[in-house]
Design a protein around this motif. Structure first.
Motif, PDB file in Angstrom:
ATOM      1  N   LYS A 196       0.879  -1.301  -0.058  1.00 56.22           N
ATOM      2  CA  LYS A 196      -0.053  -0.134   0.055  1.00 56.22           C
ATOM      3  C   LYS A 196       0.986   1.371   0.134  1.00 56.22           C
ATOM      4  CE  LYS A 196      -3.823  -2.100   2.270  1.00 56.22           C
ATOM      5  NZ  LYS A 196      -4.730  -2.054   3.476  1.00 56.22           N
ATOM      6  N   ASP A 197       2.150   1.113   0.598  1.00 56.55           N
ATOM      7  CA  ASP A 197       2.978   2.266   0.661  1.00 56.55           C
ATOM      8  C   ASP A 197       3.663   2.432  -0.512  1.00 56.55           C
ATOM      9  OD1 ASP A 197       2.203   2.798   3.225  1.00 56.55           O
ATOM     10  OD2 ASP A 197       3.602   1.372   4.230  1.00 56.55           O
ATOM     11  N   SER A 198       3.898   1.313  -1.406  1.00 54.89           N
ATOM     12  CA  SER A 198       4.613   1.734  -2.515  1.00 54.89           C
ATOM     13  C   SER A 198       4.123   0.880  -3.539  1.00 54.89           C
ATOM     14  CB  SER A 198       6.004   0.843  -2.557  1.00 54.89           C
ATOM     15  OG  SER A 198       6.901   1.312  -1.355  1.00 54.89           O
ATOM     16  N   PRO A 199       3.141   1.682  -4.311  1.00 54.03           N
ATOM     17  CA  PRO A 199       2.371   1.136  -5.247  1.00 54.03           C
ATOM     18  C   PRO A 199       3.092   0.846  -6.461  1.00 54.03           C
ATOM     19  CG  PRO A 199       1.906   3.583  -5.288  1.00 54.03           C
ATOM     20  CD  PRO A 199       2.762   2.904  -3.889  1.00 54.03           C
ATOM     21  N   PHE A 200       2.806  -0.319  -7.173  1.00 52.66           N
ATOM     22  CA  PHE A 200       3.628  -0.766  -8.466  1.00 52.66           C
ATOM     23  C   PHE A 200       3.517   0.329  -9.516  1.00 52.66           C
ATOM     24  CE2 PHE A 200       3.192  -2.747 -12.751  1.00 52.66           C
ATOM     25  CZ  PHE A 200       4.575  -3.505 -12.546  1.00 52.66           C
ATOM     26  N   THR A 201       4.507   0.548 -10.170  1.00 51.53           N
ATOM     27  CA  THR A 201       4.694   1.587 -11.157  1.00 51.53           C
ATOM     28  C   THR A 201       5.021   0.703 -12.479  1.00 51.53           C
ATOM     29  OG1 THR A 201       4.994   3.442  -9.705  1.00 51.53           O
ATOM     30  CG2 THR A 201       5.274   3.631 -12.161  1.00 51.53           C
ATOM     31  N   PRO A 202       4.361   0.737 -13.632  1.00 50.07           N
ATOM     32  CA  PRO A 202       4.848  -0.135 -14.545  1.00 50.07           C
ATOM     33  C   PRO A 202       5.846   0.814 -15.336  1.00 50.07           C
ATOM     34  CG  PRO A 202       2.713   0.589 -15.074  1.00 50.07           C
ATOM     35  CD  PRO A 202       3.099   0.903 -13.698  1.00 50.07           C
ATOM     36  N   LEU A 203       6.841   0.130 -16.005  1.00 54.96           N
ATOM     37  CA  LEU A 203       7.853   0.666 -16.905  1.00 54.96           C
ATOM     38  C   LEU A 203       7.108   1.116 -18.025  1.00 54.96           C
ATOM     39  CD1 LEU A 203      10.801  -1.471 -16.207  1.00 54.96           C
ATOM     40  CD2 LEU A 203      10.469   0.439 -15.299  1.00 54.96           C
ATOM     41  N   THR A 204       7.510   2.250 -18.727  1.00 58.96           N
ATOM     42  CA  THR A 204       6.892   2.791 -19.823  1.00 58.96           C
ATOM     43  C   THR A 204       7.981   3.354 -20.718  1.00 58.96           C
ATOM     44  OG1 THR A 204       6.453   5.232 -18.937  1.00 58.96           O
ATOM     45  CG2 THR A 204       4.782   3.268 -18.832  1.00 58.96           C
ATOM     46  N   SER A 205       7.965   3.127 -22.066  1.00 58.96           N
ATOM     47  CA  SER A 205       8.919   3.443 -23.049  1.00 58.96           C
ATOM     48  C   SER A 205       8.470   4.679 -23.744  1.00 58.96           C
ATOM     49  CB  SER A 205       9.285   2.590 -24.042  1.00 58.96           C
ATOM     50  OG  SER A 205       8.192   2.152 -24.595  1.00 58.96           O
ATOM     51  N   SER A 206       9.239   5.853 -23.714  1.00 59.01           N
ATOM     52  CA  SER A 206       8.977   7.238 -24.440  1.00 59.01           C
ATOM     53  C   SER A 206       8.898   6.982 -25.837  1.00 59.01           C
ATOM     54  CB  SER A 206      10.060   8.090 -24.005  1.00 59.01           C
ATOM     55  OG  SER A 206      11.159   7.850 -24.337  1.00 59.01           O
ATOM     56  N   GLN A 207       8.249   7.925 -26.735  1.00 58.55           N
ATOM     57  CA  GLN A 207       8.033   7.922 -27.886  1.00 58.55           C
ATOM     58  C   GLN A 207       9.744   8.166 -28.575  1.00 58.55           C
ATOM     59  OE1 GLN A 207       4.767  10.785 -28.933  1.00 58.55           O
ATOM     60  NE2 GLN A 207       4.403   9.048 -30.251  1.00 58.55           N
ATOM     61  N   PRO A 208       9.862   7.770 -29.976  1.00 60.29           N
ATOM     62  CA  PRO A 208      11.007   8.067 -30.372  1.00 60.29           C
ATOM     63  C   PRO A 208      11.135   9.333 -30.810  1.00 60.29           C
ATOM     64  CG  PRO A 208       9.661   6.704 -31.840  1.00 60.29           C
ATOM     65  CD  PRO A 208       9.119   6.841 -30.426  1.00 60.29           C
ATOM     66  N   THR A 209      12.346  10.141 -31.042  1.00 57.99           N
ATOM     67  CA  THR A 209      12.565  11.331 -31.306  1.00 57.99           C
ATOM     68  C   THR A 209      12.426  11.640 -32.848  1.00 57.99           C
ATOM     69  OG1 THR A 209      14.754  11.534 -31.400  1.00 57.99           O
ATOM     70  CG2 THR A 209      13.805  12.166 -29.273  1.00 57.99           C
ATOM     71  N   LEU A 210      12.357  12.677 -33.343  1.00 55.48           N
ATOM     72  CA  LEU A 210      12.329  12.901 -34.822  1.00 55.48           C
ATOM     73  C   LEU A 210      13.521  12.265 -35.609  1.00 55.48           C
ATOM     74  CD1 LEU A 210      10.814  16.436 -35.142  1.00 55.48           C
ATOM     75  CD2 LEU A 210       9.575  14.483 -35.698  1.00 55.48           C
ATOM     76  N   SER A 211      14.786  12.546 -34.874  1.00 52.91           N
ATOM     77  CA  SER A 211      16.234  12.069 -35.183  1.00 52.91           C
ATOM     78  C   SER A 211      15.973  10.483 -35.158  1.00 52.91           C
ATOM     79  CB  SER A 211      17.090  12.496 -34.176  1.00 52.91           C
ATOM     80  OG  SER A 211      18.319  12.005 -34.701  1.00 52.91           O
ATOM     81  N   ASP A 212      15.274   9.812 -34.013  1.00 50.71           N
ATOM     82  CA  ASP A 212      15.064   8.500 -34.178  1.00 50.71           C
ATOM     83  C   ASP A 212      14.542   7.867 -35.374  1.00 50.71           C
ATOM     84  OD1 ASP A 212      16.482   8.397 -31.687  1.00 50.71           O
ATOM     85  OD2 ASP A 212      14.829   8.557 -30.611  1.00 50.71           O
TER      86      ASP A 212
END
Length: 206
Positions: free
Chosen positions: A38-54
């Motif tokens: 309850k004190d440490s809720p689960f936070t799923p890993l998320t990947s950011s969008q690629p940049t224009l350069s990517d």
């Protein structure tokens, strides 16, 4: 016989010790998944969008434009996520079809004038800078209400998107417009810091 007798005596202790080590390892291992508290809720890993350069790095059909853009200061802006850009990226075929390539610029008025190698390099860099800038709009464009005109990163150069007839209404907005006197948009790629429109022509900096 002595070996079998020894194993019969020691095997139970070895198995017990091994089980205890596994239990201790599973309790102390930081890589083992634990149920969220309850004190440490689960936070799923998320990947950011690629940049224009990517996106440009993996867009093989537009590698010529990206090779020119990497020679300019604009390439750094393709990596930054603090602003939004719209890139009008010509296909390799569209660039190769140009009578004069981006680094050559327009036909000089006095074609017989000789210049030094340094002057040629400086002039080529300016031509590339202007050509790349003409394909960059310093914001995300909206194509929901056309015709619409946007200024590019090249001073004094704007691009107008106009509607085209004969396209289904449920088609993407970008497929229902043209720019620069009939240049079509072939596809769209969205990144964290803007959007790329792949076009079948080029934007003339003049």
């Amino acid at each position: 016989m002595r070996l079998l007798y020894f194993l019969a005596l020691t095997l139970p202790f070895l198995v017990s010790a091994s089980l205890e080590e596994q239990i201790l390892f599973s309790e102390s291992s930081p890589t083992m998944a634990k149920e969220p508290s309850k004190d440490s809720p689960f936070t799923p890993l998320t990947s950011s969008q690629p940049t224009l350069s990517d996106l440009l790095t993996i867009e093989s059909s537009a590698s010529i434009y990206f090779s020119y853009a990497r020679e300019t200061v604009f390439s750094k802006e393709f990596e930054e996520e603090c602003q939004q850009l719209t890139l009008l990226v010509p296909t390799n075929k569209a660039v190769m079809a140009l009578g004069r390539k981006p680094h050559q610029g327009p036909t000089p008025v006095e074609s017989n004038v000789e210049i030094t190698e340094q002057q040629y390099d400086e002039q080529s860099q300016r031509n590339v800078m202007r050509w790349v800038a003409a394909h960059i709009i310093p914001s995300r464009v909206s194509l929901s209400d056309v015709p619409v005109t946007y200024n590019t990163m090249l001073d004094g150069k704007s691009v107008t998107f106009t509607p085209v007839s004969g396209v289904k209404k449920d088609s993407p907005e970008w497929s229902r417009v043209t720019l620069e006197n009939g240049v079509r948009i072939l596809g769209m790629k969205e990144g964290a810091n803007g959007v790329i429109y792949i076009i079948d022509g080029t934007v003339h900096p003049n």
